[in-house]
Design a protein around this motif. Structure first.
Motif, PDB file in Angstrom:
ATOM      1  N   MET A  37     -10.437 -53.179   3.846  1.00 38.85           N
ATOM      2  CA  MET A  37      -9.836 -53.963   2.441  1.00 38.85           C
ATOM      3  C   MET A  37      -9.124 -55.060   2.709  1.00 38.85           C
ATOM      4  N   ILE A  38      -8.516 -55.107   3.941  1.00 37.84           N
ATOM      5  CA  ILE A  38      -7.535 -56.340   3.901  1.00 37.84           C
ATOM      6  C   ILE A  38      -8.345 -57.387   4.592  1.00 37.84           C
ATOM      7  N   ALA A  39      -9.323 -57.130   5.157  1.00 38.11           N
ATOM      8  CA  ALA A  39     -10.273 -58.092   5.906  1.00 38.11           C
ATOM      9  C   ALA A  39     -11.123 -58.847   4.684  1.00 38.11           C
ATOM     10  N   ASP A  40     -11.476 -57.904   3.728  1.00 38.11           N
ATOM     11  CA  ASP A  40     -12.250 -58.401   2.566  1.00 38.11           C
ATOM     12  C   ASP A  40     -11.532 -59.488   1.983  1.00 38.11           C
ATOM     13  N   THR A  41     -10.019 -59.083   1.933  1.00 38.68           N
ATOM     14  CA  THR A  41      -9.418 -60.092   0.944  1.00 38.68           C
ATOM     15  C   THR A  41      -9.057 -61.498   1.827  1.00 38.68           C
ATOM     16  N   ALA A  42      -8.778 -61.104   3.008  1.00 43.07           N
ATOM     17  CA  ALA A  42      -8.665 -62.338   3.911  1.00 43.07           C
ATOM     18  C   ALA A  42      -9.750 -63.194   3.968  1.00 43.07           C
ATOM     19  N   LYS A  43     -10.903 -62.787   3.856  1.00 44.28           N
ATOM     20  CA  LYS A  43     -12.120 -63.372   3.972  1.00 44.28           C
ATOM     21  C   LYS A  43     -12.197 -64.082   2.564  1.00 44.28           C
ATOM     22  N   ILE A  44     -11.864 -63.713   1.369  1.00 50.02           N
ATOM     23  CA  ILE A  44     -11.816 -64.431   0.184  1.00 50.02           C
ATOM     24  C   ILE A  44     -10.987 -65.439   0.003  1.00 50.02           C
ATOM     25  N   ILE A  57      -1.424 -61.438  12.441  1.00 46.05           N
ATOM     26  CA  ILE A  57      -2.156 -59.966  12.046  1.00 46.05           C
ATOM     27  C   ILE A  57      -1.748 -59.489  10.870  1.00 46.05           C
ATOM     28  N   PHE A  58      -2.621 -59.201   9.919  1.00 49.15           N
ATOM     29  CA  PHE A  58      -2.415 -58.592   8.651  1.00 49.15           C
ATOM     30  C   PHE A  58      -2.621 -56.974   8.974  1.00 49.15           C
ATOM     31  N   TYR A  59      -1.865 -56.276   8.528  1.00 51.34           N
ATOM     32  CA  TYR A  59      -2.050 -54.989   8.369  1.00 51.34           C
ATOM     33  C   TYR A  59      -1.387 -54.164   7.211  1.00 51.34           C
ATOM     34  N   ASN A  60      -1.864 -52.989   7.222  1.00 49.53           N
ATOM     35  CA  ASN A  60      -1.257 -52.321   5.733  1.00 49.53           C
ATOM     36  C   ASN A  60       0.267 -51.748   5.723  1.00 49.53           C
ATOM     37  N   GLY A  61       0.411 -51.170   7.002  1.00 52.78           N
ATOM     38  CA  GLY A  61       1.888 -50.646   7.296  1.00 52.78           C
ATOM     39  C   GLY A  61       2.151 -49.501   6.720  1.00 52.78           C
ATOM     40  N   LEU A  62       3.349 -48.938   6.414  1.00 53.04           N
ATOM     41  CA  LEU A  62       3.724 -47.882   5.837  1.00 53.04           C
ATOM     42  C   LEU A  62       3.142 -46.638   6.489  1.00 53.04           C
ATOM     43  N   HIS A  63       2.828 -46.920   7.693  1.00 49.37           N
ATOM     44  CA  HIS A  63       2.552 -45.884   8.779  1.00 49.37           C
ATOM     45  C   HIS A  63       1.052 -45.667   8.568  1.00 49.37           C
ATOM     46  N   LEU A  64       0.226 -46.444   7.802  1.00 47.90           N
ATOM     47  CA  LEU A  64      -1.041 -46.201   7.633  1.00 47.90           C
ATOM     48  C   LEU A  64      -2.001 -46.156   8.953  1.00 47.90           C
ATOM     49  N   GLU A  65      -1.778 -47.160   9.860  1.00 47.09           N
ATOM     50  CA  GLU A  65      -2.310 -47.271  11.129  1.00 47.09           C
ATOM     51  C   GLU A  65      -1.399 -46.719  11.903  1.00 47.09           C
ATOM     52  N   ILE A  75      -2.722 -57.079  -6.056  1.00 45.66           N
ATOM     53  CA  ILE A  75      -2.471 -58.299  -6.374  1.00 45.66           C
ATOM     54  C   ILE A  75      -1.333 -58.705  -5.762  1.00 45.66           C
ATOM     55  N   ILE A  76      -0.262 -57.915  -5.689  1.00 45.73           N
ATOM     56  CA  ILE A  76       1.131 -58.317  -5.091  1.00 45.73           C
ATOM     57  C   ILE A  76       0.644 -58.705  -3.592  1.00 45.73           C
ATOM     58  N   MET A  77      -0.190 -57.680  -2.800  1.00 42.95           N
ATOM     59  CA  MET A  77      -0.264 -57.752  -1.427  1.00 42.95           C
ATOM     60  C   MET A  77      -1.131 -59.086  -1.032  1.00 42.95           C
ATOM     61  N   THR A  78      -2.133 -59.486  -2.117  1.00 41.04           N
ATOM     62  CA  THR A  78      -2.943 -60.459  -1.822  1.00 41.04           C
ATOM     63  C   THR A  78      -2.001 -61.665  -1.958  1.00 41.04           C
ATOM     64  N   THR A  79      -1.040 -61.765  -2.951  1.00 41.60           N
ATOM     65  CA  THR A  79      -0.305 -62.865  -3.039  1.00 41.60           C
ATOM     66  C   THR A  79       0.673 -63.170  -1.752  1.00 41.60           C
ATOM     67  N   ARG A  80       0.986 -61.913  -1.323  1.00 38.43           N
ATOM     68  CA  ARG A  80       1.733 -62.031  -0.093  1.00 38.43           C
ATOM     69  C   ARG A  80       0.979 -62.858   1.000  1.00 38.43           C
ATOM     70  N   MET A  81      -0.342 -62.091   1.186  1.00 37.83           N
ATOM     71  CA  MET A  81      -1.032 -62.917   2.196  1.00 37.83           C
ATOM     72  C   MET A  81      -1.255 -64.551   1.837  1.00 37.83           C
ATOM     73  N   LYS A  82      -1.575 -65.026   0.723  1.00 39.93           N
ATOM     74  CA  LYS A  82      -1.651 -66.108   0.333  1.00 39.93           C
ATOM     75  C   LYS A  82      -0.311 -66.945   0.941  1.00 39.93           C
ATOM     76  N   VAL A  83       0.995 -66.281   0.706  1.00 45.76           N
ATOM     77  CA  VAL A  83       2.109 -67.036   1.149  1.00 45.76           C
ATOM     78  C   VAL A  83       2.202 -67.255   2.531  1.00 45.76           C
TER      79      VAL A  83
END
Ligand SMILES: [Zn+2]
Length: 307
Positions: A39-46, A83-91, A142-150
């Motif tokens: 999911m994160i890779a798809d967003t980074a690609k976009i 490195i972008f990851y989900n966090g909250l202990h998902l991984e 949307i919030i996480m995508t915005t963080r990635m952009k920043v």
């Protein structure tokens, strides 16, 4: 003619070398971005487009709760700028790896940390104390995508305008997705909004769209569903007269099949309503290989099976 014949291979070699150098030059300035989940890779690609070199760790069908970095991954992790990851202990099995990357001055960004605690679903059963499946709230995404952009813009200000433009366009698409989900869910009577799946990935979806969500395994697939859980949930399915339960692409089929067998043993029938994509997207070349495509697939599958 003789001269030409001699020069031709040299010229070809020269052009090839120039080509290689040029290729290297065009790559060397680009940010190397590594993402954990699909999911994160798809967003980074976009958002990153051609301005980044993207690497993803977990492909289709890969369970992030159980994922351990391989030797090959370590090379990719060390080479990355971000490195972008989900966090909250998902991984859950990669926490120490991320800590080591921090020491190596690789920027590790848990995108889930961009969310205000009020947006998170608390869970005492999970190591982070919060449910990590935050991407099933489109607003969270949307919030996480915005963080990635920043983060991308800070690290690569030369391309900040492009990141901004792509993010704005993508957020508009996510808002369209959001309205579409609302309109689809409204076709299902509230009494039928009960989602039984392999593990507890859909609480954020449930909270946002008024579904009661029951997962056979808990929030992490690291725990096996016990017999008592199967008995309890099969009684719940019969009580609520549910006509469908769902499998998940990143979890073995047998967990849901054992539940179906338990319902059948009590002389009731429940069908498997289809496969949902929970903790991983579908194959990259399929419709479900994008976040938006995955969400559309899930909603269509849920609605048509529960109607
Ligand atoms: Zn999960």
């Amino acid at each position: 003619m003789n001269i030409n014949r001699n020069i031709l291979p040299i010229l070809t070699l020269f052009l090839l070398l120039v080509g290689c150098v040029k290729k290297d030059e065009s790559h060397s300035g680009k940010l190397k971005v590594l993402c954990t989940t699909s999911m994160i890779a798809d967003t980074a690609k976009i958002i990153g487009g051609d301005d980044i070199i993207l690497n993803g760790l977990m492909g289709a069908g890969v369970d992030p709760h159980l994922y351990k970095a391989s030797e090959g991954d370590v090379g990719k992790l060390v080479e990355a700028d971000i490195i972008f990851y989900n966090g909250l202990h998902l991984e859950g099995k990669m926490v120490s790896v991320f800590e080591r990357m921090d020491e190596k001055k690789v920027r590790t960004i848990p995108l889930g940390d961009a969310l205000d605690k009020k947006r998170l679903i608390e869970s005492e059963h999970f190591a982070s104390n919060f449910d990590p499946h935050v991407w099933f709230s489109v607003q969270n995404w949307i919030i996480m995508t915005t963080r990635m952009k920043v983060v991308l813009s800070e690290k690569d200000p030369m391309n900040a305008d492009q990141y901004e433009e792509r993010t704005a366009k993508y957020i508009a698409e996510l808002k369209t997705l959001q309205s579409w989900i609302v309109s689809q869910v409204s076709t299902l009577p509230p009494s039928k909004r009960i989602l039984v799946t392999a593990h507890d990935a859909f609480e954020y979806f449930g909270k946002e769209y008024g579904f009661k969500v029951v997962g056979l395994q808990g929030l992490s697939t690291a725990t096996e569903a016990g017999v008592r859980d199967v008995q309890k949930i099969s009684a719940f399915i019969i009580e609520n007269n549910l006509n469908a339960i769902f499998v998940e692409s990143s979890i073995p089929l047998r967990t849901v099949q054992s539940l179906q067998a338990s319902v059948r043993s009590k002389k009731h029938e429940v069908k498997i309503g289809g496969t949902l994509f929970s903790d991983a997207l579908g194959d990259t070349d399929s419709l479900e290989g994008t976040y938006i495509g995955m969400y559309r697939h899930n909603v269509q599958t849920i609605i048509s099976a529960l109607k």
